[in-house]
Design an enzyme around this catalytic site. Structure first.
Site, mmCIF file in Angstrom:
data_model
loop_
_atom_site.group_PDB
_atom_site.id
_atom_site.type_symbol
_atom_site.label_atom_id
_atom_site.label_comp_id
_atom_site.label_asym_id
_atom_site.label_seq_id
_atom_site.Cartn_x
_atom_site.Cartn_y
_atom_site.Cartn_z
ATOM 1 N N TYR A 110 1.487 9.401 7.603
ATOM 2 C CA TYR A 110 1.866 8.081 7.095
ATOM 3 C C TYR A 110 3.379 8.019 6.904
ATOM 4 C CZ TYR A 110 1.801 4.002 3.949
ATOM 5 O OH TYR A 110 2.001 2.775 3.367
ATOM 6 N N LYS A 151 6.043 5.641 8.942
ATOM 7 C CA LYS A 151 6.841 4.640 8.221
ATOM 8 C C LYS A 151 8.333 4.947 8.353
ATOM 9 C CE LYS A 151 3.498 2.016 6.701
ATOM 10 N NZ LYS A 151 3.361 0.621 7.141
HETATM 11 N N1 NAP Z 1 -0.639 -0.851 -0.991
HETATM 12 C C1 NAP Z 1 0.406 -0.055 -1.118
HETATM 13 O O1 NAP Z 1 0.560 0.654 -2.135
HETATM 14 C C2 NAP Z 1 1.451 0.016 -0.047
HETATM 15 C C3 NAP Z 1 2.614 0.739 -0.316
HETATM 16 C C4 NAP Z 1 3.586 0.843 0.647
HETATM 17 C C5 NAP Z 1 3.411 0.219 1.858
HETATM 18 N N2 NAP Z 1 2.294 -0.491 2.113
HETATM 19 C C6 NAP Z 1 2.167 -1.092 3.451
HETATM 20 O O2 NAP Z 1 1.907 -2.464 3.348
HETATM 21 C C7 NAP Z 1 1.138 -2.890 4.471
HETATM 22 C C8 NAP Z 1 -0.058 -3.687 3.983
HETATM 23 O O3 NAP Z 1 -0.827 -2.841 3.132
HETATM 24 P P1 NAP Z 1 -1.907 -3.388 2.100
HETATM 25 O O4 NAP Z 1 -1.776 -2.547 0.913
HETATM 26 O O5 NAP Z 1 -1.837 -4.861 1.969
HETATM 27 O O6 NAP Z 1 -3.249 -2.965 2.882
HETATM 28 P P2 NAP Z 1 -4.741 -3.537 2.842
HETATM 29 O O7 NAP Z 1 -4.983 -4.331 1.603
HETATM 30 O O8 NAP Z 1 -5.617 -2.376 3.160
HETATM 31 O O9 NAP Z 1 -4.763 -4.566 4.075
HETATM 32 C C9 NAP Z 1 -4.568 -4.093 5.380
HETATM 33 C C10 NAP Z 1 -4.681 -5.241 6.384
HETATM 34 O O10 NAP Z 1 -4.514 -4.691 7.690
HETATM 35 C C11 NAP Z 1 -5.683 -4.930 8.482
HETATM 36 N N3 NAP Z 1 -5.920 -3.753 9.322
HETATM 37 C C12 NAP Z 1 -6.213 -2.489 8.896
HETATM 38 N N4 NAP Z 1 -6.416 -1.688 9.948
HETATM 39 C C13 NAP Z 1 -6.247 -2.459 11.067
HETATM 40 C C14 NAP Z 1 -6.371 -2.207 12.450
HETATM 41 N N5 NAP Z 1 -6.712 -0.997 12.914
HETATM 42 N N6 NAP Z 1 -6.130 -3.215 13.320
HETATM 43 C C15 NAP Z 1 -5.792 -4.444 12.858
HETATM 44 N N7 NAP Z 1 -5.679 -4.750 11.561
HETATM 45 C C16 NAP Z 1 -5.920 -3.766 10.673
HETATM 46 C C17 NAP Z 1 -6.818 -5.142 7.444
HETATM 47 O O11 NAP Z 1 -7.892 -5.943 7.925
HETATM 48 P P3 NAP Z 1 -9.191 -5.317 8.700
HETATM 49 O O12 NAP Z 1 -9.652 -4.162 7.872
HETATM 50 O O13 NAP Z 1 -10.151 -6.452 8.809
HETATM 51 O O14 NAP Z 1 -8.687 -4.895 10.034
HETATM 52 C C18 NAP Z 1 -6.045 -5.919 6.365
HETATM 53 O O15 NAP Z 1 -5.926 -7.277 6.715
HETATM 54 C C19 NAP Z 1 0.769 -1.609 5.245
HETATM 55 O O16 NAP Z 1 1.632 -1.448 6.342
HETATM 56 C C20 NAP Z 1 1.005 -0.518 4.228
HETATM 57 O O17 NAP Z 1 1.310 0.714 4.825
HETATM 58 C C21 NAP Z 1 1.307 -0.627 1.190
#
Ligand code: NAP
Length: 242
Positions: free
Chosen positions: A145, A149
């Site tokens: 990861y 990133k």
């Molecule tokens: N949450 C945190 O603490 C955090 C921290 C740092 C960075 N981020 C980054 O922020 C971004 C969003 O994260 P989030 O926390 O909002 O995640 P999340 O709530 O798990 O949502 C992820 C989204 O991506 C879609 N997705 C997942 N796998 C996919 C695939 N193989 N193909 C197409 N779509 C896919 C999911 O829908 P489906 O499952 O229907 O595909 C969902 O709409 C990510 O890049 C993550 O690395 C998050």
């Protein structure tokens, strides 16, 4: 009346991506994408988004299929979809490693490649990558990861330089811990409770999806036209150390 700009947001059915999509729904033609078609269809109706396409962006032809099916020119791209695996390196399954690299790193690159020709032609474009504080610092047990990133930071800086004269800005937002499904992760939950995670954060709080969406709003606004190639940490102090 001016035509609304087209914006594509990946991973937009929940968490950070959905919040960004909701922020832009009234002033832009918002296109959403994720894997679950039923969810996409429901959200499209609920928030009056302009369109959707369901596809798995952890497959190497995902970006190409998404573009072919939507068949639109995009003024703004937000590469948000991502997956997080918390596992010691020796336990990583090859399939998870490859899917992480494709979804978090290669797909953003391939999507940018497809939006740039139109942005160059119209001499305007905004690209935002959603990275992670784990790509800025290291994160034990999240090596793939962190690797993917970190690669987005290099991509952001290189393309910001390459596209600077075309009035296209490219920036990356690196969130700290955000309380979404991404961190409702079995391996992580076995190691840390939510409260233990909060204790590691200097401000003792999660970042909210709304705070990430507000930064996206600013970065695509005219006020931010000279901000490009920047790696912006929104992490409640996490990048500062303990
Ligand atoms: N949450 C945190 O603490 C955090 C921290 C740092 C960075 N981020 C980054 O922020 C971004 C969003 O994260 P989030 O926390 O909002 O995640 P999340 O709530 O798990 O949502 C992820 C989204 O991506 C879609 N997705 C997942 N796998 C996919 C695939 N193989 N193909 C197409 N779509 C896919 C999911 O829908 P489906 O499952 O229907 O595909 C969902 O709409 C990510 O890049 C993550 O690395 C998050």
């Amino acid at each position: 009346m001016m035509n609304k700009k087209n914006i594509l947001i990946t991973g937009s059915t929940k968490g950070i991506g959905l919040e960004i999509a909701k922020h832009f729904a009234s002033d832009f033609n918002v296109f959403i994408t994720a894997r679950k078609e039923i969810e996409l269809e429901k959200l499209c109706k609920q928030y009056n988004f302009a369109g959707y396409y369901a596809c798995d962006l952890s497959l190497t032809d995902g970006a190409e299929r998404l573009f072919r099916e939507l068949n639109k020119d995009f003024d703004i791209l937000i590469n948000n979809a991502g997956m997080y695996i918390y596992n010691p390196i020796e336990n990583m399954r090859p399939v998870d490693t490859v899917n992480s690299i494709v979804l978090n790193s290669l797909t953003p690159y391939e999507l940018i490649k497809r939006v740039v020709p139109y942005m160059k032609k119209q001499k305007w474009g905004r690209i935002i990558n959603i990275g992670s504080i784990s790509g800025v610092m290291g994160e034990a047990y999240a090596s793939v990861y962190s690797m993917t990133k970190a690669s987005l930071i290099g991509l952001t800086k290189s393309l910001a330089l390459e596209l600077a004269q075309d009035n296209i800005t490219v920036n990356i937002i690196n969130p700290g811990w955000v309380d979404t499904d991404l961190i409702n992760n079995e391996n992580l939950e076995e190691t840390f409770s939510k409260q233990e995670i909060i204790e590691t954060i200097p401000q003792k709080r999660f970042v909210t999806p709304d705070e990430i969406a507000s930064m996206c709003e600013y970065l695509i606004s005219d006020k931010a036209k000279t901000i490009t190639g920047q790696s912006i940490n929104i992490c409640a102090g996490l990048s500062l150390g303990y």
